[in-house]
Design a protein around this motif. Structure first.
Motif, PDB file in Angstrom:
ATOM      1  N   SER A 155       0.846  -1.270   0.087  1.00  0.00           N
ATOM      2  CA  SER A 155      -0.085   0.045   0.162  1.00  0.00           C
ATOM      3  C   SER A 155       0.748   1.178   0.112  1.00  0.00           C
ATOM      4  O   SER A 155       0.165   2.424  -0.425  1.00  0.00           O
ATOM      5  N   GLU A 156       2.136   1.375   0.290  1.00  0.00           N
ATOM      6  CA  GLU A 156       3.105   2.266   0.065  1.00  0.00           C
ATOM      7  C   GLU A 156       3.957   2.663  -1.128  1.00  0.00           C
ATOM      8  O   GLU A 156       4.515   3.316  -1.453  1.00  0.00           O
ATOM      9  N   GLY A 157       3.776   1.755  -2.098  1.00  0.00           N
ATOM     10  CA  GLY A 157       3.985   1.550  -3.400  1.00  0.00           C
ATOM     11  C   GLY A 157       5.459   0.840  -3.413  1.00  0.00           C
ATOM     12  O   GLY A 157       6.197   1.165  -4.501  1.00  0.00           O
ATOM     13  N   LYS A 158       5.746  -0.008  -2.363  1.00  0.00           N
ATOM     14  CA  LYS A 158       7.092  -0.325  -2.290  1.00  0.00           C
ATOM     15  C   LYS A 158       6.827  -2.155  -2.877  1.00  0.00           C
ATOM     16  O   LYS A 158       5.900  -2.612  -2.690  1.00  0.00           O
ATOM     17  N   ASP A 159       8.015  -2.408  -3.419  1.00  0.00           N
ATOM     18  CA  ASP A 159       7.845  -3.716  -4.123  1.00  0.00           C
ATOM     19  C   ASP A 159       8.023  -4.867  -3.214  1.00  0.00           C
ATOM     20  O   ASP A 159       9.231  -5.494  -3.015  1.00  0.00           O
ATOM     21  N   GLU A 160       7.284  -4.948  -2.206  1.00  0.00           N
ATOM     22  CA  GLU A 160       7.384  -5.784  -1.013  1.00  0.00           C
ATOM     23  C   GLU A 160       6.095  -6.514  -0.615  1.00  0.00           C
ATOM     24  O   GLU A 160       5.083  -6.263  -1.040  1.00  0.00           O
ATOM     25  N   ILE A 161       6.299  -8.008  -0.256  1.00  0.00           N
ATOM     26  CA  ILE A 161       5.315  -8.390   0.016  1.00  0.00           C
ATOM     27  C   ILE A 161       4.623  -8.042   1.618  1.00  0.00           C
ATOM     28  O   ILE A 161       5.450  -8.294   2.636  1.00  0.00           O
ATOM     29  N   ALA A 162       3.374  -7.649   1.640  1.00  0.00           N
ATOM     30  CA  ALA A 162       2.750  -7.163   2.957  1.00  0.00           C
ATOM     31  C   ALA A 162       1.191  -7.759   2.944  1.00  0.00           C
ATOM     32  O   ALA A 162       0.892  -8.476   2.004  1.00  0.00           O
ATOM     33  N   ASN A 163       0.696  -7.335   3.967  1.00  0.00           N
ATOM     34  CA  ASN A 163      -0.665  -7.661   4.114  1.00  0.00           C
ATOM     35  C   ASN A 163      -1.761  -6.996   3.400  1.00  0.00           C
ATOM     36  O   ASN A 163      -2.833  -7.440   3.183  1.00  0.00           O
ATOM     37  N   THR A 164      -1.335  -5.854   2.336  1.00  0.00           N
ATOM     38  CA  THR A 164      -2.068  -5.338   1.477  1.00  0.00           C
ATOM     39  C   THR A 164      -1.111  -5.363  -0.031  1.00  0.00           C
ATOM     40  O   THR A 164      -0.005  -5.123   0.123  1.00  0.00           O
ATOM     41  N   VAL A 165      -2.215  -5.533  -1.077  1.00  0.00           N
ATOM     42  CA  VAL A 165      -1.519  -5.814  -2.325  1.00  0.00           C
ATOM     43  C   VAL A 165      -2.129  -5.031  -3.266  1.00  0.00           C
ATOM     44  O   VAL A 165      -3.364  -4.801  -3.278  1.00  0.00           O
ATOM     45  N   VAL A 166      -1.550  -3.989  -4.036  1.00  0.00           N
ATOM     46  CA  VAL A 166      -1.883  -3.348  -5.224  1.00  0.00           C
ATOM     47  C   VAL A 166      -1.352  -3.697  -6.473  1.00  0.00           C
ATOM     48  O   VAL A 166      -0.143  -3.424  -6.515  1.00  0.00           O
ATOM     49  N   ALA A 167      -2.099  -4.196  -7.606  1.00  0.00           N
ATOM     50  CA  ALA A 167      -1.310  -4.633  -8.662  1.00  0.00           C
ATOM     51  C   ALA A 167      -2.065  -4.169  -9.789  1.00  0.00           C
ATOM     52  O   ALA A 167      -3.431  -4.116  -9.811  1.00  0.00           O
ATOM     53  N   ALA A 168      -1.472  -3.532 -10.943  1.00  0.00           N
ATOM     54  CA  ALA A 168      -2.061  -2.950 -12.255  1.00  0.00           C
ATOM     55  C   ALA A 168      -1.170  -2.711 -13.239  1.00  0.00           C
ATOM     56  O   ALA A 168      -0.085  -2.879 -12.998  1.00  0.00           O
ATOM     57  N   ASN A 169      -1.744  -2.390 -14.303  1.00  0.00           N
ATOM     58  CA  ASN A 169      -0.771  -2.129 -15.324  1.00  0.00           C
ATOM     59  C   ASN A 169      -0.245  -0.700 -15.150  1.00  0.00           C
ATOM     60  O   ASN A 169      -0.681  -0.107 -14.179  1.00  0.00           O
ATOM     61  N   PRO A 170       0.781  -0.170 -15.759  1.00  0.00           N
ATOM     62  CA  PRO A 170       1.512   0.950 -15.303  1.00  0.00           C
ATOM     63  C   PRO A 170       0.565   2.247 -15.448  1.00  0.00           C
ATOM     64  O   PRO A 170       1.049   2.975 -14.785  1.00  0.00           O
ATOM     65  N   HIS A 171      -0.342   2.425 -16.222  1.00  0.00           N
ATOM     66  CA  HIS A 171      -1.519   3.449 -16.102  1.00  0.00           C
ATOM     67  C   HIS A 171      -2.158   3.685 -15.151  1.00  0.00           C
ATOM     68  O   HIS A 171      -2.612   4.646 -14.359  1.00  0.00           O
ATOM     69  N   MET A 172      -2.702   2.365 -14.650  1.00  0.00           N
ATOM     70  CA  MET A 172      -3.836   2.125 -13.500  1.00  0.00           C
ATOM     71  C   MET A 172      -3.278   2.196 -12.334  1.00  0.00           C
ATOM     72  O   MET A 172      -3.915   2.584 -11.246  1.00  0.00           O
ATOM     73  N   HIS A 173      -1.985   1.633 -12.188  1.00  0.00           N
ATOM     74  CA  HIS A 173      -1.293   1.560 -10.709  1.00  0.00           C
ATOM     75  C   HIS A 173      -1.464   2.629  -9.897  1.00  0.00           C
ATOM     76  O   HIS A 173      -1.718   2.566  -8.622  1.00  0.00           O
ATOM     77  N   PRO A 174      -1.030   3.848 -10.305  1.00  0.00           N
ATOM     78  CA  PRO A 174      -0.862   4.995  -9.385  1.00  0.00           C
ATOM     79  C   PRO A 174      -2.487   5.471  -9.073  1.00  0.00           C
ATOM     80  O   PRO A 174      -2.678   5.974  -7.959  1.00  0.00           O
ATOM     81  N   LYS A 175      -3.497   5.268 -10.058  1.00  0.00           N
ATOM     82  CA  LYS A 175      -4.664   5.579  -9.681  1.00  0.00           C
ATOM     83  C   LYS A 175      -5.261   4.737  -8.443  1.00  0.00           C
ATOM     84  O   LYS A 175      -5.901   4.957  -7.635  1.00  0.00           O
ATOM     85  N   LEU A 176      -5.355   3.202  -8.862  1.00  0.00           N
ATOM     86  CA  LEU A 176      -5.694   2.427  -7.883  1.00  0.00           C
ATOM     87  C   LEU A 176      -4.842   2.494  -6.572  1.00  0.00           C
ATOM     88  O   LEU A 176      -5.678   2.437  -5.416  1.00  0.00           O
TER      89      LEU A 176
END
Length: 275
Positions: free
Chosen positions: A241-262
């Motif tokens: 959820s902080e935008g870091k490339d780490e495995i945590a208890n929240t995940v956010v995945a998307a294409n490069p255009h959608m990721h910042p928005k999501l």
């Protein structure tokens, strides 16, 4: 052209394929399985346990000395491992037990780096019912069986289809509030939101361009380790959820255009649930 499988990936695919044969037999006779509850709405069956044991035996035989992190049996092999398997033998157990053919085997291989950090070196997500093997190795690309994968190219939220995981009985009040805030913010802006009940496949489907993005909180490493690498190797972003490339208890995945928005919407939902 599909690259030659590495020795590691050959071991992973062989272990998943072998375990899948018994899982498919169990799926056809699911009413005969013994099932217990790990918590409210959280089940484990004979199928999970047998599949985990099969995968464990095959991975240990092929690579003795590697560490293990498995959904049902936890961590083993000590803390000084250089390589570690992260395994979910049956992601989507609730689907499986209800006869819904949307479940998968997930295996990731984690590598210890010289600086003490770690990275996911290889990952696979195998959906035996429809014969789809999603896999990736760091720097090699992501594939569905022998076809190269790329994330979607959609740029606008109004055209986007997202996936998520809905909190259930075991979830706490904060997690339910975070989900409600995030969902409420996204729904008016997007083409649709899906909840199919298998995190590993949600990530694999982002990599395949079927979804434009996926988010979930309260997630475990074995649910997402393989899928996050597959998304990245398909050209997408998969972060905490902080935008870091780490495995945590929240995940956010998307294409490069959608990721910042999501990511922005998920962060706002998290902040609202704590405020």
């Amino acid at each position: 052209m599909m690259p030659r499988l590495s020795p590691h990936m050959s071991v992973m695919q062989a272990a998943a394929t072998k375990a899948a044969k018994r899982l498919l037999r169990d799926f056809m006779e699911v009413e005969n399985l013994q099932v217990s509850m790990k918590g409210p709405g959280d089940f484990v069956s004979q199928a999970d346990l047998r599949a985990e044991q099969s995968i464990r035996e095959d991975l240990e035989k092929a690579r003795p000395g590697y560490g293990m992190l498995m959904e049902e049996s936890g961590a083993s092999g000590g803390d000084k491992w250089s390589w570690r398997w992260i395994v979910d033998p049956l992601d989507g157990t609730t689907n499986f037990l209800h006869g819904i053919p949307h479940w998968a085997i997930s295996i990731a291989l984690e590598k210890r780096l010289p600086d003490g950090g770690t990275e996911i070196h290889a990952g696979l997500v195998y959906s035996p019912v429809i014969g789809e093997m999603f896999w990736a190795e760091k720097g090699v690309g992501a594939y569905l069986n022998d076809k190269r994968l790329r994330v979607s190219a959609r740029r606008e939220l109004k055209d986007a289809l997202f996936a998520t995981g809905i909190p259930f009985a075991i979830s706490n009040g904060g997690q339910r509030l975070e989900f409600a805030r995030t969902l409420g913010a996204l729904m008016p802006q997007v083409a649709g939101i899906r909840r199919f009940g298998a995190a590993a496949l949600d990530l694999a489907w982002v990599a395949a361009g079927r979804y434009d993005g996926y988010w979930e909180t309260g997630i475990k490493p074995w649910d997402i380790a393989a899928g996050m690498l597959i998304v990245r190797e398909a050209g997408g972003y998969a972060t905490d959820s902080e935008g870091k490339d780490e495995i945590a208890n929240t995940v956010v995945a998307a294409n490069p255009h959608m990721h910042p928005k999501l990511l922005e919407v998920v962060r706002d939902g998290l902040a609202a649930s704590k405020g």
